[in-house]
Design an enzyme around this catalytic site. Structure first.
Site, mmCIF file in Angstrom:
data_model
loop_
_atom_site.group_PDB
_atom_site.id
_atom_site.type_symbol
_atom_site.label_atom_id
_atom_site.label_comp_id
_atom_site.label_asym_id
_atom_site.label_seq_id
_atom_site.Cartn_x
_atom_site.Cartn_y
_atom_site.Cartn_z
ATOM 1 N N SER A 221 0.838 -1.168 0.157
ATOM 2 C CA SER A 221 -0.030 -0.093 0.139
ATOM 3 C C SER A 221 0.996 1.323 0.023
ATOM 4 O O SER A 221 1.654 1.511 -0.905
ATOM 5 C CB SER A 221 -0.952 -0.169 1.214
ATOM 6 O OG SER A 221 -2.283 0.927 1.132
ATOM 7 N N ASP A 337 -8.993 -5.589 -5.321
ATOM 8 C CA ASP A 337 -8.658 -4.353 -4.715
ATOM 9 C C ASP A 337 -9.475 -3.318 -5.053
ATOM 10 O O ASP A 337 -9.260 -2.424 -6.167
ATOM 11 C CB ASP A 337 -7.072 -4.233 -4.816
ATOM 12 C CG ASP A 337 -6.559 -3.314 -3.697
ATOM 13 O OD1 ASP A 337 -7.427 -2.650 -3.118
ATOM 14 O OD2 ASP A 337 -5.282 -3.080 -3.670
ATOM 15 N N HIS A 368 -7.055 -5.711 -1.117
ATOM 16 C CA HIS A 368 -5.987 -5.043 -0.942
ATOM 17 C C HIS A 368 -5.028 -5.820 -0.279
ATOM 18 O O HIS A 368 -4.837 -6.681 0.659
ATOM 19 C CB HIS A 368 -6.359 -3.853 -0.088
ATOM 20 C CG HIS A 368 -5.578 -2.935 -0.070
ATOM 21 N ND1 HIS A 368 -4.607 -2.334 -1.118
ATOM 22 C CD2 HIS A 368 -4.801 -2.428 1.354
ATOM 23 C CE1 HIS A 368 -3.866 -1.503 -0.733
ATOM 24 N NE2 HIS A 368 -3.922 -1.346 0.571
#
Length: 618
Positions: A221, A337, A368
């Site tokens: 991320s 995601d 994710h």
């Protein structure tokens, strides 16, 4: 020594044997630990495994920027974990480096943290709350996950807090240039080309004499964004990166084809919200940082009213900064995601391949996060950090986890999209308020159909409704064979609005919808897309719609690689406000779609022939 003096009763042959044993024992005792490789991967070495013997220390690396405007170059807090052999046996090792804005904690999710999405399009929402991160003045906890994985395999693990977070000086900018230059400075220090200090404001220098100067970066991320940010500087020594679900463009994260669109699960988030969320640095600098960055630069540049692309957003798009990049790239992402959407990785991977950068792409079917199999990461770092010729360059370029396979058993492919896929046009036949049809051949004299916006109905409800005026739905024949989609679907739509502004949402769904709790993440939603009709001609300059006038626009949906099982139908759903992602204007906006001039392009493995075969009646 095992023996301190000779023994006269021992004969010469036996004495010679004992001396040989002693010499061998001494030689073994003096043998130094080194990395070990098998089958092209770094193996755990017993001498590196004991955490109680690891050397851990903190330092600060001075950068070339002053992002908190205090008149001094910002220093980044750096944490090092290394085997004791790097201190006492002269061993030099490569570095696995992780940088993050999260190590020192984040702001609480107080009421009003996110922007209120319940307002009319083009109108500014009411001001939101600005929570403060509780500052950790002592050394913050730094994640141990990477040290456990990599130190035993002959790597040094380095962490750093990004600017304006934790014990790093500066200000967070959420994609600004300082977030690229900060890891660059750390990598230069690891290569002996920049100064590091034992304290945040002292002059006692510290050197990375234990580093080979070869660095690999990874993270998930935001922590996966920073490796890419560092790589775009072209810094020497950064040999390889493994970004996992990285945010590669803040415009693509917070906007979609001109539309203000939230990341999935964080309705009302915007770039200034993330700024507040991570701003864990020195409290004495926060007011100054907030005034310059959040309340001036971001407030003007983010333009939450129009959603148009501008220089503020372009400067936070790493695709625009890739020219100096040369670090080998292993990219990982999930096709489902809906936070950091799969386009983020695909666009960077595609450009890296065009640039001739060694690249691999790992996609899975989950949400994710989700790293590649550890073996794949190990081979990547072994090749580019240790220099072991393990022929990773000859491995498949793309690995995709199929729908029912374990995460660590991906299927290899020569490229993404699948080279055997080609775009197939599907045409619409209307039947509103019931479901219409998706056909391989154009259907003449279709006229127009109208839907009425109402954000109170979410996408799942609209997809399952038999009759509703709040969406248009067009459904394919039942699939007689599994159908493999691979690539980026695209829609060309001609529509009119009865108001100057409207949301436009498009879902591609697999029907019948499975509402059960045991439904897999791949069972219902194939992919999605969003757009602002005001931006039909330009992402940079949206213009109010003339009520009743028809406009054509073409835009992509999110990339996908999915096998739709036989027995299902593919549905194209067009609606306005998406309750999970968009602003919620008052219900009642009408969108009228010119059915005959609206086309869906699907990337089908096997092309039109495969789709015809799957549609064919038995």
């Amino acid at each position: 020594m095992i023996y301190s003096k000779p023994y006269p009763t021992v004969n010469i042959a036996l004495r010679a044997f004992l001396i040989l044993v002693m010499t061998a024992s001494q030689s073994l005792a003096q043998e130094k630990a080194v990395p070990v490789f098998e089958n092209g991967e770094a193996q755990e070495v017993k001498a590196f495994k004991d955490p109680s013997k690891w050397i851990r220390h903190d330092l600060w690396v001075e950068t070339d920027f002053d992002s908190d405007a205090d008149g001094k170059m910002d220093r980044m807090h750096v944490d090092v974990t290394r085997p004791y052999q790097t201190e006492y046996e002269g061993l030099k090792l490569p570095v696995v480096y992780v940088s993050s804005p999260y190590f020192a904690g984040v702001a609480p999710n107080v009421p009003g943290l996110f922007w209120d999405v319940k307002h009319e399009l083009g109108k500014p929402p009411k001001e939101r709350a600005h929570p403060q991160v509780k500052t950790i003045y002592k050394r913050p906890f730094i994640s141990d996950s990477h040290t456990r994985e990599w130190v035993p395999r002959g790597y040094i693990v380095v962490h750093s807090s990004s600017p304006g977070t934790g014990l790093s000086q500066g200000a967070p900018t959420v994609g600004g240039i300082n977030e690229s230059l900060a890891p660059k400075a750390v990598i230069e220090w690891l290569g002996g080309r920049r100064d590091g200090y034992t304290s945040i404001d002292g002059n006692e220098k510290v050197e990375a004499y234990w580093s080979t100067g070869k660095v690999g970066m990874t993270g998930t991320s935001y922590n996966g964004t920073i490796p890419l940010a560092a790589a775009t500087t072209g810094v020497e020594g950064l040999e390889a990166i493994i970004p996992i679900a990285p945010n590669t463009s803040y415009y693509h994260y917070y906007r979609s084809n001109g539309l203000v669109r939230s990341p999935g699960g964080y309705l009302g988030e915007d770039i200034d919200v993330l700024y507040d969320f991570i701003h864990s640095g020195d409290t004495a600098m926060r007011a100054r940082n907030n005034a310059r960055i959040r309340d001036k630069e971001m407030k003007k540049g983010m333009d939450r009213e129009s959603g148009d692309l501008n220089d503020f957003w372009s400067g936070r798009d790493y695709l625009n900064q890739m020219q100096p990049m040369k670090a080998a790239l292993l990219m990982s992402h999930g096709f489902n995601d809906w936070n950091v959407m799969p386009e983020h990785s695909y666009r960077i991977y595609k450009k890296a391949v065009e640039m001739g950068i060694p690249s691999q792409l790992f996609y899975h079917q989950g949400g994710h996060g989700g790293p590649p199999p550890f073996s794949m990461m190990n081979r990547w770092f072994t090749r580019y950090l240790h220099g072991v010729e393990n022929e990773v360059e000859q491995d498949a370029k793309v690995w995709i986890v199929r729908e029912n396979d374990p995460q660590d058993q991906p299927t290899p492919y020569p490229a993404y999209p699948n080279p055997e896929a080609s775009a197939v046009k599907l045409y619409l036949k209307g039947n509103a308020p019931a479901a219409g049809e998706l056909n391989l051949m154009p259907v003449e004299n279709q006229g127009k159909e109208t839907l009425v916006d109402n954000y109170s109905f979410d996408g799942a409800s609209l997809a399952q409704a038999e009759l509703t005026k709040h969406r248009l739905l067009f459904v394919s024949p039942e699939l007689k064979e599994d159908l493999h989609l691979s690539g980026v679907p695209e829609i060309t739509i001609k529509l009119a609005s009865n108001k100057p502004a409207a949301n436009l949402s498009v879902w591609l769904v697999s029907l019948p919808w499975d509402p059960g709790k045991k439904a897999k993440i791949t069972d219902n939603i194939i992919t999605r897309g969003w757009a602002d009709p005001q931006n039909h001609a330009s992402l940079r300059k949206g213009k109010p719609l003339k009520p009743g006038k028809f406009y054509s626009m073409t835009f992509p949906l999110q990339p996908d690689d999915q096998i739709i099982p036989k027995g299902q139908k593919i549905g194209l759903m067009v609606f306005s406000s998406d309750k999970e992602f968009t602003v919620w204007p008052s219900p009642g906006t009408e969108l009228t779609v010119d059915i005959e001039h609206t086309v869906l392009e699907l990337p089908v493995v096997g092309g039109r022939e495969a789709l015809m075969q799957s549609f064919a009646k038995p």
